[in-house]
Design an enzyme around this catalytic site. Structure first.
Site, PDB file in Angstrom:
ATOM      1  N   LYS A 240       0.824  -1.202   0.000  1.00  0.00           N
ATOM      2  CA  LYS A 240       0.000   0.000   0.000  1.00  0.00           C
ATOM      3  C   LYS A 240       0.864   1.260   0.000  1.00  0.00           C
ATOM      4  CE  LYS A 240      -3.819  -1.951   2.792  1.00  0.00           C
ATOM      5  NZ  LYS A 240      -4.940  -1.744   1.858  1.00  0.00           N
ATOM      6  N   ASP A 310      -2.955  -7.635  -1.704  1.00  0.00           N
ATOM      7  CA  ASP A 310      -3.689  -6.690  -0.859  1.00  0.00           C
ATOM      8  C   ASP A 310      -5.165  -7.062  -0.768  1.00  0.00           C
ATOM      9  OD1 ASP A 310      -3.948  -4.527   0.828  1.00  0.00           O
ATOM     10  OD2 ASP A 310      -4.172  -3.063  -0.785  1.00  0.00           O
ATOM     11  N   ARG A 314     -10.280 -11.567   2.090  1.00  0.00           N
ATOM     12  CA  ARG A 314     -11.199 -12.586   1.555  1.00  0.00           C
ATOM     13  C   ARG A 314     -10.580 -13.980   1.601  1.00  0.00           C
ATOM     14  NH1 ARG A 314     -11.634  -9.510  -4.019  1.00  0.00           N
ATOM     15  NH2 ARG A 314     -11.368  -7.838  -2.486  1.00  0.00           N
TER      16      ARG A 314
END
Length: 462
Positions: A240, A310, A314
């Site tokens: 990020k 990233d 999930r």
């Protein structure tokens, strides 16, 4: 035990008059001369959110006036009457006038009074509220304290809250409510067939784990809650930006919400067989990081190509959901700070939720409004399922495009749920960017109170 800021109904107190602008002239003209003149001198006009402290003839505080939204044309925030909890001077107060739903008005008071002060000298809130008539103080306390627990977890620095500390919070809850708690840690995740949780967390020196709490009587309806517990998310090798990483201590907000909902349910002794599953990891960067292009095995047997490291939440949820689904619970709910796309679509205050069960979705929507825990249904749109196709595995963990990011994330998770009677996924933000009534800036507990209300409606107490 009742919250320390709550007092029994009928306790003598300073009235807090909630008044709409159109009703203010009549109320003002009925005031004694001193407070009437004082209100005029202070420029009080009952604008929404405006308040004024009114003295009596001795100079003592006699009443508080609070401007609120009229019933129409805009929907008034049910928490608005409680917005003064953190600003009023010490004393006992009672809500008066048009307070709307008294339960939500009083809950707004308690939620507004929340402060996170782990890292600074505490400044206690000293404005106590007299319970409105026919409001259950123990119920309010349950909701407020569980919400505070979730907020505390989200607000805590990632340096002080890793996977082990998330586990400690669940174990503390288990001790309080006599629940069974176990965990599968580190390489045990591989032998326990939870390979995607292991893959996401293996790069961190803080061992990944799956935390498993069970509570209630065998034979009662099975309700399973799953919460994404990414203690900090660097993005992995798909690193990020600095701005994108700044709030990533809140990436365990789904776990916090699930823990809060479990706390509410156990405290109220609802007639359910509750299971709480929290996959807890840190998505860090090291030589053992999982990579873009890797193909991971999952508990369900599906292979997953990694399009982006990233999109790790999930992955850990998929293994936990597959484990939960094996028991075929009557109701399975997950909470996750999953996608930025959800924030683009609906903003920070209104999490989307997904379910194939129209009846369940209708009740979630109704209860969301009833308990002022807002969510909005979004579609599990089957044509978008193809966006998760992989040329080398059963599916990819991302769609590879810029469209429908929250929908495709929900569709990904849906692949791992098969046997559960009903399933809902909440894509929450877990953070208040600014202060509103009942919602101080910082970590927020979203979708937990409505989940508790749903469980209470479906299963009732013991």
């Amino acid at each position: 035990m009742v919250h320390p800021l709550l007092l029994p109904a009928g306790t003598p107190a300073i009235p807090v008059h909630c008044v709409a602008k159109a009703d203010w002239p009549a109320l003002r003209d009925g005031l004694p001369p001193v407070p009437r003149s004082f209100a005029r001198a202070q420029g009080f006009e009952a604008r929404p959110g405006q308040h004024v402290l009114l003295p009596d003839t001795t100079g003592a505080l006699a009443a508080v006036m609070l401007g609120v939204e009229p019933v129409s044309p805009r929907r008034r925030d049910p928490f608005a009457p409680g917005r003064l909890a953190a600003t009023l001077p010490p004393g006992n107060y009672a809500l008066a006038g048009d307070i709307g739903d008294p339960n939500l008005a009083a809950l707004g008071w308690l939620l507004t009074a929340y402060r996170f002060e782990r890292y600074r000298k505490p400044k206690p809130i000293t404005a106590r509220l007299v319970l409105p008539e026919r409001v259950d103080g123990e119920e309010l306390t349950n909701l407020a304290q569980a919400s505070a627990l979730a907020r505390d977890l989200v607000n805590t620095s990632a340096a002080d809250l890793g996977p082990a500390e998330i586990e400690a919070a669940v174990r503390g809850l288990g001790e309080t409510h006599d629940a069974e708690v176990s965990s599968t840690v580190g390489d045990e995740l591989l032998t326990g067939n939870l390979p995607m949780i292991h893959a996401v967390g293996r790069a961190s020196p803080r061992a990944p784990r799956l935390i498993d709490l069970r509570w209630g009587k065998e034979g009662d309806p099975k309700l399973t809650l799953v919460g994404k517990g990414v203690a900090f998310d660097t993005g992995g090798l798909n690193l990020k930006t600095d701005a994108g990483m700044l709030l990533m201590k809140k990436d365990m907000g789904g776990a916090a919400a699930a823990i809060a909902a479990a706390s509410m349910i156990m405290q109220a002794k609802l007639k359910v067989r509750l299971r709480l599953l929290v996959p807890a990891v840190e998505n860090a960067v090291s030589g053992s990081s999982f990579r873009p292009g890797d193909v991971l095995q999952s508990r369900k047997g599906l292979t997953v190509e990694i399009g982006n490291t990233d999109a790790e939440g999930r992955l850990i949820l998929a293994d936990a959901l597959a484990l939960a689904d094996e028991e075929a619970p009557e109701l399975l709910i997950d909470f996750a700070t999953l996608t930025g796309a959800a924030r683009v679509a609906l903003g920070p205050d209104l999490p989307p939720f997904y379910s194939h069960d129209d009846g369940l979705a209708a009740e979630i929507a109704r209860l969301s409004a009833a308990v002022n825990d807002p969510v909005w249904r979004m579609p599990l749109w089957p044509p978008y399922d193809g966006m998760l196709e992989s040329k080398i595995a059963d599916l990819n963990n991302v769609s590879g495009g810029a469209f429908a990011g929250s929908v495709t994330a929900a569709l990904f998770l849906n692949r791992f749920v098969e046997k559960s009677r009903s399933y809902a996924h909440f894509d929450i933000y877990g953070w208040n960017p600014s202060t509103k009534p009942g919602r101080p800036e910082g970590g927020e507990c979203q979708a937990a109170r409505l989940t508790y209300a749903l469980a209470k409606q479906l299963y009732g107490g013991r």
